[in-house]
Design a protein around this motif. Structure first.
Motif, mmCIF file in Angstrom:
data_model
loop_
_atom_site.group_PDB
_atom_site.id
_atom_site.type_symbol
_atom_site.label_atom_id
_atom_site.label_comp_id
_atom_site.label_asym_id
_atom_site.label_seq_id
_atom_site.Cartn_x
_atom_site.Cartn_y
_atom_site.Cartn_z
ATOM 1 N N LEU A 26 15.323 23.386 37.365
ATOM 2 C CA LEU A 26 15.058 24.325 38.456
ATOM 3 C C LEU A 26 15.171 25.772 37.971
ATOM 4 O O LEU A 26 14.401 26.637 38.418
ATOM 5 C CB LEU A 26 16.001 24.074 39.633
ATOM 6 C CG LEU A 26 15.726 22.813 40.449
ATOM 7 C CD1 LEU A 26 16.791 22.628 41.526
ATOM 8 C CD2 LEU A 26 14.351 22.844 41.079
ATOM 9 N N ARG A 31 11.505 27.833 48.278
ATOM 10 C CA ARG A 31 11.906 26.425 48.348
ATOM 11 C C ARG A 31 12.750 26.037 47.136
ATOM 12 O O ARG A 31 13.740 25.316 47.254
ATOM 13 C CB ARG A 31 10.674 25.514 48.434
ATOM 14 C CG ARG A 31 9.999 25.509 49.772
ATOM 15 C CD ARG A 31 8.731 24.649 49.703
ATOM 16 N NE ARG A 31 8.052 24.619 50.971
ATOM 17 C CZ ARG A 31 8.142 23.609 51.834
ATOM 18 N NH1 ARG A 31 8.889 22.561 51.549
ATOM 19 N NH2 ARG A 31 7.488 23.648 52.961
ATOM 20 N N THR A 32 12.349 26.517 45.979
ATOM 21 C CA THR A 32 13.078 26.199 44.754
ATOM 22 C C THR A 32 14.478 26.804 44.785
ATOM 23 O O THR A 32 15.441 26.162 44.374
ATOM 24 C CB THR A 32 12.289 26.687 43.522
ATOM 25 O OG1 THR A 32 10.983 26.113 43.552
ATOM 26 C CG2 THR A 32 12.979 26.296 42.241
ATOM 27 N N LYS A 33 14.605 28.020 45.305
ATOM 28 C CA LYS A 33 15.922 28.648 45.419
ATOM 29 C C LYS A 33 16.825 27.859 46.363
ATOM 30 O O LYS A 33 18.003 27.651 46.076
ATOM 31 C CB LYS A 33 15.785 30.092 45.902
ATOM 32 C CG LYS A 33 15.288 31.029 44.836
ATOM 33 C CD LYS A 33 15.084 32.436 45.369
ATOM 34 C CE LYS A 33 14.445 33.329 44.306
ATOM 35 N NZ LYS A 33 14.098 34.655 44.831
ATOM 36 N N GLU A 36 18.831 18.495 36.145
ATOM 37 C CA GLU A 36 17.913 18.912 37.209
ATOM 38 C C GLU A 36 18.100 20.402 37.519
ATOM 39 O O GLU A 36 17.117 21.120 37.743
ATOM 40 C CB GLU A 36 18.169 18.071 38.466
ATOM 41 C CG GLU A 36 17.139 18.238 39.539
ATOM 42 C CD GLU A 36 17.387 17.325 40.736
ATOM 43 O OE1 GLU A 36 16.947 17.691 41.835
ATOM 44 O OE2 GLU A 36 18.012 16.255 40.563
ATOM 45 N N GLU A 42 16.551 24.681 47.073
ATOM 46 C CA GLU A 42 16.857 23.419 46.395
ATOM 47 C C GLU A 42 17.947 23.625 45.347
ATOM 48 O O GLU A 42 18.849 22.801 45.198
ATOM 49 C CB GLU A 42 15.577 22.887 45.735
ATOM 50 C CG GLU A 42 15.646 21.441 45.334
ATOM 51 C CD GLU A 42 14.308 20.914 44.864
ATOM 52 O OE1 GLU A 42 14.337 20.052 43.970
ATOM 53 O OE2 GLU A 42 13.259 21.336 45.384
ATOM 54 N N LYS A 43 17.881 24.753 44.650
ATOM 55 C CA LYS A 43 18.891 25.061 43.631
ATOM 56 C C LYS A 43 20.259 25.296 44.273
ATOM 57 O O LYS A 43 21.281 24.847 43.747
ATOM 58 C CB LYS A 43 18.454 26.276 42.830
ATOM 59 C CG LYS A 43 19.387 26.581 41.684
ATOM 60 C CD LYS A 43 18.747 27.453 40.665
ATOM 61 C CE LYS A 43 19.691 27.894 39.585
ATOM 62 N NZ LYS A 43 20.639 26.918 39.121
ATOM 63 N N ALA A 72 6.915 28.702 47.198
ATOM 64 C CA ALA A 72 7.442 27.794 46.169
ATOM 65 C C ALA A 72 8.752 28.337 45.608
ATOM 66 O O ALA A 72 9.708 27.580 45.400
ATOM 67 C CB ALA A 72 6.407 27.609 45.063
ATOM 68 N N LEU A 122 11.979 26.492 36.256
ATOM 69 C CA LEU A 122 10.914 26.620 37.246
ATOM 70 C C LEU A 122 10.982 27.974 37.950
ATOM 71 O O LEU A 122 9.960 28.637 38.134
ATOM 72 C CB LEU A 122 10.991 25.485 38.267
ATOM 73 C CG LEU A 122 9.975 25.509 39.400
ATOM 74 C CD1 LEU A 122 8.551 25.486 38.862
ATOM 75 C CD2 LEU A 122 10.211 24.345 40.343
ATOM 76 N N LEU A 123 12.192 28.375 38.327
ATOM 77 C CA LEU A 123 12.351 29.677 38.986
ATOM 78 C C LEU A 123 11.899 30.818 38.074
ATOM 79 O O LEU A 123 11.231 31.755 38.533
ATOM 80 C CB LEU A 123 13.800 29.893 39.403
ATOM 81 C CG LEU A 123 14.194 29.369 40.771
ATOM 82 C CD1 LEU A 123 15.686 29.507 40.997
ATOM 83 C CD2 LEU A 123 13.428 30.091 41.861
ATOM 84 N N TYR A 154 3.253 21.956 44.742
ATOM 85 C CA TYR A 154 4.708 21.799 44.856
ATOM 86 C C TYR A 154 4.992 20.351 45.224
ATOM 87 O O TYR A 154 4.400 19.821 46.166
ATOM 88 C CB TYR A 154 5.242 22.762 45.933
ATOM 89 C CG TYR A 154 6.740 22.847 45.991
ATOM 90 C CD1 TYR A 154 7.433 23.714 45.156
ATOM 91 C CD2 TYR A 154 7.470 22.061 46.874
ATOM 92 C CE1 TYR A 154 8.819 23.807 45.201
ATOM 93 C CE2 TYR A 154 8.858 22.140 46.926
ATOM 94 C CZ TYR A 154 9.511 23.015 46.090
ATOM 95 O OH TYR A 154 10.880 23.092 46.139
#
Length: 134
Positions: A49, A88-90, A45, A92-93, A85, A52-53, A71
């Motif tokens: 990510l 949020r991804t950062k 996962e 989440e990472k 986005a 995705l980043l 998203y």
């Protein structure tokens, strides 16, 4: 699986304490395997990510900052800006990195406990017991 030669056999009586140590090792081994599997899933996962980043940053560099992207949150998709986005991804990472550290520490702790039991059990039973993963 290999057979034990007559020369390699160790005549040792299994006491209640020995059986408890064997059971403890087995439980730790099962727990380690479960955590190792979860760690692998989380690591995968984390790689997703990362990808995705990189994709989001590439889109931002192309000047599409105001563009809305879909998203995923749970089972639903929402439309948010590229910048949101990416943020949020950062986050989440970062959260995932903390989870990976916790799982790694737990695996290290279990390994230490298992090594102590291995020394104890191999000391008594020698080659008559196999505590290694196949």
């Amino acid at each position: 699986m290999r057979m034990i030669n007559q020369d390699e056999e160790v005549e040792a009586e299994v006491t209640w304490e020995d059986q408890q140590n064997i059971n403890s090792f087995s439980k730790l081994n099962v727990k380690f395997s479960d955590i190792e599997e979860r760690y692998g899933e989380k690591k995968q996962e984390d790689e997703y990510l990362d990808d995705l980043l990189q994709e989001l940053e590439q889109q931002e560099l192309l000047g599409d900052e105001g563009e809305l992207v879909r998203y995923k949150i749970g089972d639903a998709f929402i439309s948010i800006t590229l910048e949101d986005a990416a943020q949020r991804t950062k986050r989440e990472k970062e959260f995932l990195s903390e989870e990976l550290k916790k799982l790694r520490n737990e695996m290290d702790s279990l390994t230490t406990e298992m090594e102590k039991l291995k020394v104890l059990l191999y000391g008594k039973f020698g080659k008559a017991i196999n505590l290694e993963k196949d």
